[in-house]
Design a protein around this motif. Sequence first.
Motif, PDB file in Angstrom:
ATOM      1  N   GLY A 165       2.268   9.816 -11.002  1.00 25.07           N
ATOM      2  CA  GLY A 165       0.977  10.076 -11.621  1.00 25.07           C
ATOM      3  C   GLY A 165       0.427   8.942 -12.468  1.00 25.07           C
ATOM      4  O   GLY A 165      -0.171   9.202 -13.514  1.00 25.07           O
ATOM      5  N   TYR A 166       0.620   7.719 -12.040  1.00 29.78           N
ATOM      6  CA  TYR A 166       0.018   6.600 -12.774  1.00 29.78           C
ATOM      7  C   TYR A 166      -0.580   5.623 -11.770  1.00 29.78           C
ATOM      8  O   TYR A 166      -0.275   5.660 -10.587  1.00 29.78           O
ATOM      9  N   ASP A 167      -1.445   4.758 -12.249  1.00 32.02           N
ATOM     10  CA  ASP A 167      -2.120   3.795 -11.383  1.00 32.02           C
ATOM     11  C   ASP A 167      -1.185   2.620 -11.114  1.00 32.02           C
ATOM     12  O   ASP A 167      -1.188   1.626 -11.835  1.00 32.02           O
ATOM     13  N   ALA A 168      -0.359   2.769 -10.096  1.00 32.83           N
ATOM     14  CA  ALA A 168       0.693   1.797  -9.800  1.00 32.83           C
ATOM     15  C   ALA A 168       0.136   0.535  -9.138  1.00 32.83           C
ATOM     16  O   ALA A 168      -0.697   0.614  -8.248  1.00 32.83           O
ATOM     17  N   TRP A 169       0.636  -0.609  -9.601  1.00 35.64           N
ATOM     18  CA  TRP A 169       0.333  -1.901  -8.991  1.00 35.64           C
ATOM     19  C   TRP A 169       1.651  -2.609  -8.729  1.00 35.64           C
ATOM     20  O   TRP A 169       2.516  -2.673  -9.612  1.00 35.64           O
TER      21      TRP A 169
ATOM     22  N   GLU B 142       0.827  -1.205   0.000  1.00 34.00           N
ATOM     23  CA  GLU B 142       0.000   0.000   0.000  1.00 34.00           C
ATOM     24  C   GLU B 142       0.864   1.259   0.000  1.00 34.00           C
ATOM     25  O   GLU B 142       0.608   2.204  -0.756  1.00 34.00           O
TER      26      GLU B 142
ATOM     27  N   GLN C  77       2.644   1.634  -3.472  1.00 36.65           N
ATOM     28  CA  GLN C  77       1.688   2.036  -4.511  1.00 36.65           C
ATOM     29  C   GLN C  77       1.267   3.491  -4.342  1.00 36.65           C
ATOM     30  O   GLN C  77       1.232   4.244  -5.322  1.00 36.65           O
ATOM     31  N   ASP C  78       0.968   3.900  -3.113  1.00 36.12           N
ATOM     32  CA  ASP C  78       0.588   5.291  -2.868  1.00 36.12           C
ATOM     33  C   ASP C  78       1.721   6.250  -3.239  1.00 36.12           C
ATOM     34  O   ASP C  78       1.487   7.298  -3.847  1.00 36.12           O
TER      35      ASP C  78
ATOM     36  N   LYS D 196      -4.218  -6.763 -15.287  1.00 33.26           N
ATOM     37  CA  LYS D 196      -3.154  -5.786 -15.025  1.00 33.26           C
ATOM     38  C   LYS D 196      -2.926  -5.506 -13.540  1.00 33.26           C
ATOM     39  O   LYS D 196      -1.777  -5.478 -13.103  1.00 33.26           O
ATOM     40  N   PRO D 197      -3.966  -5.299 -12.739  1.00 38.90           N
ATOM     41  CA  PRO D 197      -3.688  -5.042 -11.313  1.00 38.90           C
ATOM     42  C   PRO D 197      -3.393  -6.308 -10.506  1.00 38.90           C
ATOM     43  O   PRO D 197      -3.091  -6.223  -9.324  1.00 38.90           O
TER      44      PRO D 197
ATOM     45  N   ARG E 167       2.053   6.406  -7.090  1.00 37.91           N
ATOM     46  CA  ARG E 167       0.925   7.137  -7.678  1.00 37.91           C
ATOM     47  C   ARG E 167       1.104   8.642  -7.492  1.00 37.91           C
ATOM     48  O   ARG E 167       0.877   9.419  -8.415  1.00 37.91           O
TER      49      ARG E 167
END
Length: 189
Positions: A76-80, A65, A68-69, A167-168, A72
């Motif tokens: 600026g991307y939707d990190a997984w 967590e 990823q936070d 993807k996630p 992000r």
Amino acid sequence: MSVITRPAHTFAIFLRGINVGGIRIAMKDLSQVLAESGFAEVQTVLASGNVVLRTETDAPAAVKESVQDTLRAAFGYDAWVIVKSREQVAAIIDGYPFTPADDGVPRHAYAVMTTGQDVVKQLLADCPELSPEERAAAGGDILYWEVPKGSTLESKLSKHLAKAKYKPLTTTRNLNTMHKVLAKFPPQN
């Protein structure tokens, strides 16, 4: 007199989908951002989103967590990401189930890391029939995969893994990369 201790827990962090498509992150920038967010001894491995770092917490979910936070916010991307301990990385390598085929065809050995065994079951259940040269096998939350060199991106399993719904939930690494990641962990006592 205060005693400074170094964070006690080391984890491998595997980022999904960077430096292979539209999301470009320099490894020095990745290291810097993670260090600034409180992680210690941040080391990157190759340019495909592999990191070994130390942290105060022993909870992989909290590390996931936080990373990823951080990603992000910084990029600026939707990190997984998928987080693994030394023991888990070693088990992935040791669990590779395929013996070399006796056909002279050079192959890549992959570990598809997932967020759980249910994801592996779903991947295998939904997957189109593999080509005769491909092999895949479940190993807990890992899908082991072997494919001839030069045909990875065109393979049926590769196209299946690229679906948005996975993807996630997944990230794929060559076993050679996994060995390099394992080598970055501090020696065991």
